[in-house]
Write a protein that holds these residues in place. Structure first.
Motif, PDB file in Angstrom:
ATOM      1  N   ASP A  20       0.830  -1.200   0.000  1.00  0.00           N
ATOM      2  CA  ASP A  20       0.000   0.000   0.000  1.00  0.00           C
ATOM      3  C   ASP A  20       0.866   1.251   0.000  1.00  0.00           C
ATOM      4  N   TRP A  27       0.042   4.211   0.681  1.00  0.00           N
ATOM      5  CA  TRP A  27      -0.301   5.116   1.780  1.00  0.00           C
ATOM      6  C   TRP A  27       0.215   4.605   3.109  1.00  0.00           C
ATOM      7  N   ARG A  28       0.475   3.308   3.237  1.00  0.00           N
ATOM      8  CA  ARG A  28       1.122   2.804   4.445  1.00  0.00           C
ATOM      9  C   ARG A  28       2.556   3.324   4.534  1.00  0.00           C
ATOM     10  N   GLU A  51       3.340   6.302   4.040  1.00  0.00           N
ATOM     11  CA  GLU A  51       3.236   7.578   4.741  1.00  0.00           C
ATOM     12  C   GLU A  51       3.252   7.370   6.256  1.00  0.00           C
ATOM     13  N   PHE A  68       7.086   9.674  -6.090  1.00  0.00           N
ATOM     14  CA  PHE A  68       5.825   8.933  -6.084  1.00  0.00           C
ATOM     15  C   PHE A  68       5.422   8.811  -7.549  1.00  0.00           C
ATOM     16  N   GLU A  74       2.476   3.335  -8.761  1.00  0.00           N
ATOM     17  CA  GLU A  74       2.161   2.859  -7.425  1.00  0.00           C
ATOM     18  C   GLU A  74       3.348   2.902  -6.469  1.00  0.00           C
ATOM     19  N   ASN A  85       5.709   4.703  -4.092  1.00  0.00           N
ATOM     20  CA  ASN A  85       5.898   5.868  -3.231  1.00  0.00           C
ATOM     21  C   ASN A  85       7.112   5.598  -2.351  1.00  0.00           C
ATOM     22  N   SER A 133       6.671   1.505  -1.771  1.00  0.00           N
ATOM     23  CA  SER A 133       5.506   0.668  -2.040  1.00  0.00           C
ATOM     24  C   SER A 133       5.688  -0.093  -3.340  1.00  0.00           C
ATOM     25  N   THR A 184      -6.189   0.014  12.103  1.00  0.00           N
ATOM     26  CA  THR A 184      -5.244   1.138  12.070  1.00  0.00           C
ATOM     27  C   THR A 184      -4.099   0.916  13.051  1.00  0.00           C
TER      28      THR A 184
END
Length: 251
Positions: free
Chosen positions: A22, A24-25, A27, A41, A44, A46, A61, A228
């Protein structure tokens, strides 16, 4: 010169790389790094590089599945990666592992990407020192871990979870789960066998550190704040494991 898809280079990538499916993970991981620098980024992928307790670490990622995981390995290897940790989520075939850690020793290669590198008889095996290090960190945080065999597959809606179309088509997911349970497989994902195979061919030390967030066919899942918090702990375990491995073995 930066790599084609990730914009990585020997100047921007650390010897230790944590791969998250992921973007966003990443981040979340980045928040734990000191002086993180955003490499790029792109698509996909990042990517940040910083330090954790003084150890240089890159977090990046791969997206979902083996094809893009192999691209990430190729480009990070080109940029100087020496140690790779797949940090992600997985599906457990044991109901009591939901919310705990699956850290496989090896994986069945039912994805097709690694077969473009080497014949299927070549095993997908984790680095034992990395596995033992991650085991110790998980224990330190009061969670359970299971070292077993994964099965990595390509088809989420054909092999792992019912969909409208799979049901109309007459697919029976339970056949897959029953077979894998007979083979004593403990977890299922879409990246591990490719990462372990390709990394070993490259001479890169690698392991998969995964949090069990779903049970077979999504009959139960981690949700809300529990999910989370679990993913946050996953990030911290990965980073602490890198530091412990560095202090004991070096890159």
């Amino acid at each position: 010169m930066p790599t084609l898809y990730m914009g990585a280079s020997t100047e921007t990538i650390a010897p230790y790389v944590i791969f998250s499916g992921d973007p966003w993970r990443v981040e979340v991981l980045k928040k734990y790094l000191d002086d993180p620098k955003h490499v790029a980024f792109m698509r996909e992928f990042n990517t940040y590089t910083g330090t954790y307790q003084g150890v240089p670490v890159t977090v990046s990622s791969t997206g979902m599945g083996a094809p893009t995981a192999a691209i990430a390995l190729e480009e990070m290897y080109e940029a100087g990666m020496r140690v790779a940790v797949r940090m992600g989520t997985s599906m457990s075939l044991q109901d009591d592992m939901l919310g705990h850690f699956l850290i496989p020793m090896a994986a069945m290669r039912r994805e097709q990407t690694s077969a473009t590198y080497v014949e299927q008889s070549y095993p997908a095996v984790a680095d034992i020192d990395l596995v033992n290090t991650m085991n110790a960190v998980v224990t330190r945080h009061g969670k359970r871990y299971l070292n077993g065999i994964f099965c990595t597959m390509d088809g989420f809606y054909t092999q792992m979870h019912d969909s409208k179309f799979s049901l109309e088509f007459g697919r029976n997911m339970q056949d897959t789960f029953d077979e894998l349970r007979k083979l004593k497989v403990t977890g299922i994902d879409m990246e591990t066998s490719c990462i372990l195979t390709v990394a070993r061919l490259m001479g890169v030390k690698a392991c998969a550190l995964t949090l069990c967030t779903v049970l077979e066919n999504l009959k139960d899942t981690m949700k809300g704040q529990e999910r989370t918090d679990g993913e946050d702990l996953l990030c911290r375990v990965a980073l602490e494991g890198i530091v412990d491995y560095h202090n004991t073995h070096g890159a």
